[in-house]
Design a protein around this motif. Sequence first.
Motif, PDB file in Angstrom:
ATOM      1  N   ALA A 126      10.449  -6.996   5.831  1.00  0.00           N
ATOM      2  CA  ALA A 126      10.006  -8.386   5.670  1.00  0.00           C
ATOM      3  C   ALA A 126      10.543  -9.027   4.394  1.00  0.00           C
ATOM      4  N   CYS A 164       9.415  -4.590  -2.088  1.00  0.00           N
ATOM      5  CA  CYS A 164       8.556  -4.540  -0.908  1.00  0.00           C
ATOM      6  C   CYS A 164       7.540  -5.687  -0.969  1.00  0.00           C
ATOM      7  N   VAL A 165       7.387  -6.402   0.144  1.00  0.00           N
ATOM      8  CA  VAL A 165       6.467  -7.543   0.195  1.00  0.00           C
ATOM      9  C   VAL A 165       5.039  -7.121  -0.161  1.00  0.00           C
ATOM     10  N   VAL A 166       4.637  -5.964   0.356  1.00  0.00           N
ATOM     11  CA  VAL A 166       3.270  -5.487   0.132  1.00  0.00           C
ATOM     12  C   VAL A 166       3.038  -5.236  -1.364  1.00  0.00           C
ATOM     13  N   PHE A 167       3.997  -4.569  -1.996  1.00  0.00           N
ATOM     14  CA  PHE A 167       3.862  -4.289  -3.429  1.00  0.00           C
ATOM     15  C   PHE A 167       4.024  -5.563  -4.250  1.00  0.00           C
TER      16      PHE A 167
ATOM     17  N   LYS B 125       9.684   2.420  -3.224  1.00  0.00           N
ATOM     18  CA  LYS B 125      10.254   1.094  -3.040  1.00  0.00           C
ATOM     19  C   LYS B 125       9.601   0.348  -1.882  1.00  0.00           C
ATOM     20  N   ALA B 127       6.388   0.141   0.985  1.00  0.00           N
ATOM     21  CA  ALA B 127       4.991   0.537   1.174  1.00  0.00           C
ATOM     22  C   ALA B 127       4.802   1.458   2.377  1.00  0.00           C
ATOM     23  N   ARG B 132      -0.609   3.101   0.614  1.00  0.00           N
ATOM     24  CA  ARG B 132      -0.821   1.677   0.783  1.00  0.00           C
ATOM     25  C   ARG B 132      -0.759   1.255   2.249  1.00  0.00           C
ATOM     26  N   CYS B 165       8.382  -1.521   8.715  1.00  0.00           N
ATOM     27  CA  CYS B 165       7.876  -2.377   7.647  1.00  0.00           C
ATOM     28  C   CYS B 165       6.370  -2.605   7.800  1.00  0.00           C
ATOM     29  N   TRP B 168       5.465  -6.049   9.262  1.00  0.00           N
ATOM     30  CA  TRP B 168       5.668  -6.203  10.711  1.00  0.00           C
ATOM     31  C   TRP B 168       4.707  -5.297  11.486  1.00  0.00           C
TER      32      TRP B 168
END
Lengths: 259, 264
Positions: A126, A164-167, B125, B127, B132, B165, B168
């Motif tokens: 993402a 990373c988008v989450v991080f 790098k 998640a 998480r 991801c 997603w």
Amino acid sequence: MITAGCDIGSLTAKAVILKDGKILSSPVIKRKQHPDEAALEVIGLALDQAGMYMNDIDYCVGTGYGCDFIPFANGTESEISCHGKGAVWQRPSARMVIDIGGQDAKAIKVGEDGSVRRYIYNDKCASGTGRFLEIIAEALDTRLEDMGDLALSSTNNLTLSNQCVVFAETEIISLVNEGKEIADILNALHNAVANRIVSLARSIEPEEEIVMTGGVAKNPGMFSALGKALGMDLVKMKSPQINGALGAALFAMEQVLVS
Amino acid sequence: MMFVAGCDIGSLTSKAVILKDNKIAGSCVITSKPKPWESANAVMDSALRDSGLSMDDIDYCVGTGYGRDKIPFINEAVSEIACHGKGARWLLPSARTVIDIGGQDCKAMKMDENGKVNKFITNDKCASGTGRFLEVMSRVLDISLDELGTISSRAESPITLASTCTVWAQADVIRHLNNKVPVEDIAAGINTAMASRMAILVNSVGMESDVCMTGGVAKNNGVLSALEQLLGIRIKRIRRADPQVTGALGAALFALEKNKGGSE
């Protein structure tokens, strides 16, 4: 000759009606629960604006992730081909198209005729897609439309350390808590997205002129961040968001000419 | 009699272990606080209380984890990899491959017969494949992390997540929920997705038996059995102590060595 192109994306649906090489209408709507609903609504709007009925359309080509669910399409064409086609029609000197969508990003090298020479895309991660901007807009309670201008008003340099988008979302929330300016954070965000896309584009050797298509191209912050990250000038297009649908309508035109 | 301590300040949880000679005298796991030194003080206090000691009784303390340089009371900091290797070896002397899942990373390491780490790989790098990922998913499913690990055993037709991801995959999970897919089947798919990311790391360091898992996710049976299936081996369960404190335990073991060395 009247043709139509319909581009059903993950976040928006677009339609273009072309008559003898002129755009009659090009509406954009938000996504619906089902792609077929979105397709029917957006084509209805396009027909209304052009003052036409469905049976006036000689041929319609669908594209986008929902292209197989467009009930009225006579054929489909890949997004990559449509974006290449549309971009060169809008800007004949364009040789590379960067398209940032809601769920993917693409870099496409095109020939003089708009045909695709090389392309690369990311839909696995993402980060480097429009979704990254969307998620942060939600987290910061900012309107997606305002983000780019806010980013441009940044005065302090800030860099996100997470890709990373989450991080990155967590990192951004702690930056807010540390009292960092929203404008600076948004600028860092736009640079992060731009860097991801540029590393994608670099792998197929960017060539000028480079145009940006897709809804994100309307975001001035993204436009500027991408140009900076590329180290090359980006060319602004008049209608970046409907470019895919336009390409589809151009393919429809070719179909009519062939038959 | 000698007391030493290990303190592991992670991104999500902080752990402390106190050793009395070669035995665990007390340990504690807390949710990390905004500042690493606050976490360190809080977790150490609890571990000391757990063992009925005070800071003055501790002869040597080693810190580890991402916040290790910010721990006020340590004598020394040691890398996470070294501490996890050390701790895992104490918990399971036959361990050669250790998979450690942290809140924001995933590590696979291989050790020689003496317990020296000779190869490791880390993902911090992305998640996906870290603690998480499971956390995000348990929130979407509105169940606890513990439940996520247990209910998957009741799955009848597990789903397959199409995307790696986390962003997603989260959308995939929501779609499955909207389609009224049973939560057990979704949970099983999530655990398998998690395991397949971990398997990539394990295979790239080259797996050697025995294999064990450390970190909080080691308590998740769903992930463990999915990983066993993917790797085609049995993963040795850690019973000697909470696998979540492995890093802090390793740090304490380093402290023990240091202190012995110093007093000799």
